[in-house]
Design an enzyme around this catalytic site. Structure first.
Site, mmCIF file in Angstrom:
data_model
loop_
_atom_site.group_PDB
_atom_site.id
_atom_site.type_symbol
_atom_site.label_atom_id
_atom_site.label_comp_id
_atom_site.label_asym_id
_atom_site.label_seq_id
_atom_site.Cartn_x
_atom_site.Cartn_y
_atom_site.Cartn_z
ATOM 1 N N GLY A 24 16.067 33.478 16.566
ATOM 2 C CA GLY A 24 17.443 33.602 17.032
ATOM 3 C C GLY A 24 17.606 34.223 18.408
ATOM 4 O O GLY A 24 16.961 33.830 19.382
ATOM 5 N N ILE A 25 18.478 35.210 18.458
ATOM 6 C CA ILE A 25 18.843 35.836 19.737
ATOM 7 C C ILE A 25 17.637 36.548 20.358
ATOM 8 O O ILE A 25 17.408 36.464 21.564
ATOM 9 C CB ILE A 25 20.025 36.814 19.501
ATOM 10 C CG1 ILE A 25 21.294 36.009 19.174
ATOM 11 C CG2 ILE A 25 20.247 37.710 20.710
ATOM 12 C CD1 ILE A 25 22.446 36.834 18.622
ATOM 13 N N ASP A 44 8.625 41.956 15.748
ATOM 14 C CA ASP A 44 9.452 41.530 14.615
ATOM 15 C C ASP A 44 8.771 42.028 13.352
ATOM 16 O O ASP A 44 7.556 42.270 13.353
ATOM 17 C CB ASP A 44 9.565 39.993 14.578
ATOM 18 C CG ASP A 44 10.783 39.515 13.785
ATOM 19 O OD1 ASP A 44 11.795 39.149 14.415
ATOM 20 O OD2 ASP A 44 10.729 39.514 12.536
ATOM 21 N N ASP A 67 8.425 47.254 11.918
ATOM 22 C CA ASP A 67 9.572 47.309 11.024
ATOM 23 C C ASP A 67 10.510 48.389 11.558
ATOM 24 O O ASP A 67 10.197 49.582 11.502
ATOM 25 C CB ASP A 67 9.090 47.657 9.606
ATOM 26 C CG ASP A 67 10.237 47.841 8.621
ATOM 27 O OD1 ASP A 67 11.412 47.759 9.035
ATOM 28 O OD2 ASP A 67 9.944 48.087 7.438
ATOM 29 N N VAL A 68 11.663 47.991 12.087
ATOM 30 C CA VAL A 68 12.530 48.977 12.729
ATOM 31 C C VAL A 68 13.208 49.921 11.738
ATOM 32 O O VAL A 68 13.840 50.900 12.151
ATOM 33 C CB VAL A 68 13.607 48.310 13.628
ATOM 34 C CG1 VAL A 68 12.979 47.470 14.721
ATOM 35 C CG2 VAL A 68 14.604 47.518 12.811
ATOM 36 N N TYR A 158 28.030 46.366 7.395
ATOM 37 C CA TYR A 158 27.547 45.761 8.642
ATOM 38 C C TYR A 158 28.397 46.234 9.828
ATOM 39 O O TYR A 158 27.870 46.679 10.861
ATOM 40 C CB TYR A 158 27.602 44.241 8.499
ATOM 41 C CG TYR A 158 27.129 43.466 9.711
ATOM 42 C CD1 TYR A 158 25.774 43.313 9.979
ATOM 43 C CD2 TYR A 158 28.038 42.872 10.571
ATOM 44 C CE1 TYR A 158 25.336 42.588 11.074
ATOM 45 C CE2 TYR A 158 27.611 42.142 11.672
ATOM 46 C CZ TYR A 158 26.263 42.000 11.922
ATOM 47 O OH TYR A 158 25.837 41.281 13.012
ATOM 48 N N LYS A 162 27.427 48.520 13.278
ATOM 49 C CA LYS A 162 27.583 48.009 14.646
ATOM 50 C C LYS A 162 28.540 48.886 15.461
ATOM 51 O O LYS A 162 28.345 49.072 16.663
ATOM 52 C CB LYS A 162 28.058 46.552 14.610
ATOM 53 C CG LYS A 162 27.033 45.596 13.991
ATOM 54 C CD LYS A 162 25.733 45.566 14.775
ATOM 55 C CE LYS A 162 24.779 44.494 14.275
ATOM 56 N NZ LYS A 162 23.553 44.388 15.084
HETATM 57 P P1 NAP Z 1 18.035 36.319 13.111
HETATM 58 O O1 NAP Z 1 17.702 34.972 13.649
HETATM 59 O O2 NAP Z 1 17.986 36.540 11.647
HETATM 60 O O3 NAP Z 1 17.131 37.387 13.875
HETATM 61 C C1 NAP Z 1 16.966 38.702 13.425
HETATM 62 C C2 NAP Z 1 15.494 39.009 13.477
HETATM 63 O O4 NAP Z 1 15.318 40.388 13.126
HETATM 64 C C3 NAP Z 1 14.698 38.161 12.475
HETATM 65 O O5 NAP Z 1 13.551 37.643 13.089
HETATM 66 C C4 NAP Z 1 14.374 39.186 11.402
HETATM 67 O O6 NAP Z 1 13.164 38.887 10.711
HETATM 68 C C5 NAP Z 1 14.222 40.434 12.232
HETATM 69 N N1 NAP Z 1 14.253 41.631 11.375
HETATM 70 C C6 NAP Z 1 14.926 41.803 10.208
HETATM 71 N N2 NAP Z 1 14.640 43.008 9.701
HETATM 72 C C7 NAP Z 1 13.786 43.609 10.543
HETATM 73 C C8 NAP Z 1 13.120 44.851 10.554
HETATM 74 N N3 NAP Z 1 13.289 45.744 9.566
HETATM 75 N N4 NAP Z 1 12.292 45.133 11.590
HETATM 76 C C9 NAP Z 1 12.093 44.250 12.587
HETATM 77 N N5 NAP Z 1 12.680 43.045 12.628
HETATM 78 C C10 NAP Z 1 13.520 42.724 11.614
HETATM 79 O O7 NAP Z 1 19.528 36.704 13.524
HETATM 80 P P2 NAP Z 1 20.255 36.729 14.946
HETATM 81 O O8 NAP Z 1 21.553 36.044 14.743
HETATM 82 O O9 NAP Z 1 19.350 36.315 16.045
HETATM 83 O O10 NAP Z 1 20.600 38.288 15.038
HETATM 84 C C11 NAP Z 1 20.101 39.114 16.065
HETATM 85 C C12 NAP Z 1 21.053 40.278 16.252
HETATM 86 O O11 NAP Z 1 22.327 39.779 16.666
HETATM 87 C C13 NAP Z 1 21.315 41.106 14.986
HETATM 88 O O12 NAP Z 1 21.354 42.467 15.318
HETATM 89 C C14 NAP Z 1 22.683 40.636 14.535
HETATM 90 O O13 NAP Z 1 23.365 41.611 13.810
HETATM 91 C C15 NAP Z 1 23.340 40.353 15.879
HETATM 92 N N6 NAP Z 1 24.483 39.445 15.801
HETATM 93 C C16 NAP Z 1 24.321 38.133 15.493
HETATM 94 C C17 NAP Z 1 25.431 37.322 15.448
HETATM 95 C C18 NAP Z 1 25.342 35.870 15.129
HETATM 96 O O14 NAP Z 1 26.415 35.231 14.999
HETATM 97 N N7 NAP Z 1 24.144 35.281 15.016
HETATM 98 C C19 NAP Z 1 26.711 37.847 15.727
HETATM 99 C C20 NAP Z 1 26.821 39.186 16.014
HETATM 100 C C21 NAP Z 1 25.707 39.986 16.074
HETATM 101 P P3 NAP Z 1 13.271 38.120 9.302
HETATM 102 O O15 NAP Z 1 13.856 36.766 9.615
HETATM 103 O O16 NAP Z 1 11.857 38.067 8.813
HETATM 104 O O17 NAP Z 1 14.181 38.946 8.433
#
Ligand code: NAP
Length: 257
Positions: A24-25, A44, A67-68, A158, A162
């Protein structure tokens, strides 16, 4: 003018640590940073996913799984990164979504979300700052969320994490500015990633999800990871050298606090 347009968004010679870089991001930020000339430590909890990101980044990519939700794991990440080069940039991206009504929030769910989304960002900032302060420079970027601005039923835990990240960003900007360290945030609105639009969705479900969220935006659009990565790059680079303590909303105008 001392900051050249475009040249100011280069990150040449800088080492960046990115948590949650396996997808993702976070993955997109890694690719943007590498394209801007940075060395990237892709971290990650999923080591294989981080390795895939580093492979996409190429020669400038490094992998350090962490692991954060575990402070010592973050410290080991910082030590491993410093063994490559001094950490100049640290981006706290790792996060998990969690939808549950208040009365359905279990202690386990509460602990998981707060430890990853809030504690992980706090200790990530601390690990970065401890190493940046003696060098009198660096930039930290925390990924927040639209949810901190807009109350959404079932997202209380959540949203709380944030909102805490937004305040942490401001507090640390005040504390670390005198040390030459800028601290900023980016708050994405609905962005297409595995978190919001998992692969298991059918084409119809995915289209409906996008249409529903696009309808909330004055632009009639949803975000893509590149929209968020572009903002992170701006804040990390010299283009953002006068910006600190801000959380930049990249949300298609869905929330305008
Ligand atoms: P994502 O694709 O699920 O990416 C999050 C990554 O963090 C995944 O690779 C996940 O690994 C990893 N992660 C989870 N738990 C962890 C841990 N304990 N230690 C280290 N890494 C860990 O989601 P994303 O949408 O890119 O989200 C990235 C950030 O953007 C997050 O903080 C989210 O809250 C924020 N955000 C996203 C959106 C949106 O619409 N996508 C909107 C607002 C904010 P696993 O897949 O193995 O769990």
């Amino acid at each position: 003018m001392t900051v050249e347009p475009w040249a100011s968004q280069r990150l040449d010679g800088k080492l960046a640590v990115i948590t949650g870089a396996g997808s993702g991001i976070g993955r997109e930020v890694a690719l943007f940073f590498a394209a801007a000339g940075a060395q990237v430590v892709a971290s990650d909890i999923d080591g294989n996913a981080a390795r895939e990101t580093a492979a996409l980044v190429g020669a400038a990519g490094h992998v350090v799984p962490a692991d954060v939700s575990d402070r010592l794991s973050i410290e080991r990440l910082a030590d491993a990164a410093e063994a490559i080069a001094p950490i100049a940039l640290w981006v706290n991206v790792a996060g998990v979504g969690a939808a549950a009504s208040l009365c359905d929030v279990t202690p386990d769910l509460y602990d998981r979300v707060t430890r990853i989304n809030m504690d992980g960002v706090f200790w990530g900032c601390a690990a970065a700052a401890r190493r940046m302060i003696p060098r009198k420079g660096g930039a930290i970027i925390n990924i927040s969320s639209n949810a901190a601005d807009q109350p959404i039923p079932t997202l209380s835990v959540y949203a709380m994490t944030k909102a805490a990240v937004n305040m942490l960003t401001r507090s640390l900007a005040a504390e670390l500015g005198p040390h030459g360290i800028r601290v900023n945030g980016v708050a994405p609105g609905f962005t297409l990633t595995g978190m919001t639009a998992p692969d298991r969705l059918t084409d119809e479900e995915r289209a409906a999800l996008i249409a529903r969220n696009a309808a909330r935006s004055p632009l009639g659009a949803v975000g893509e990871p590149c929209d968020i990565a572009q903002a992170v790059l701006y804040l990390a680079s010299d283009a953002g050298r006068f910006v600190t303590g801000q959380t930049l909303r990249v949300n298609g105008g869905v929330a305008m606090p």
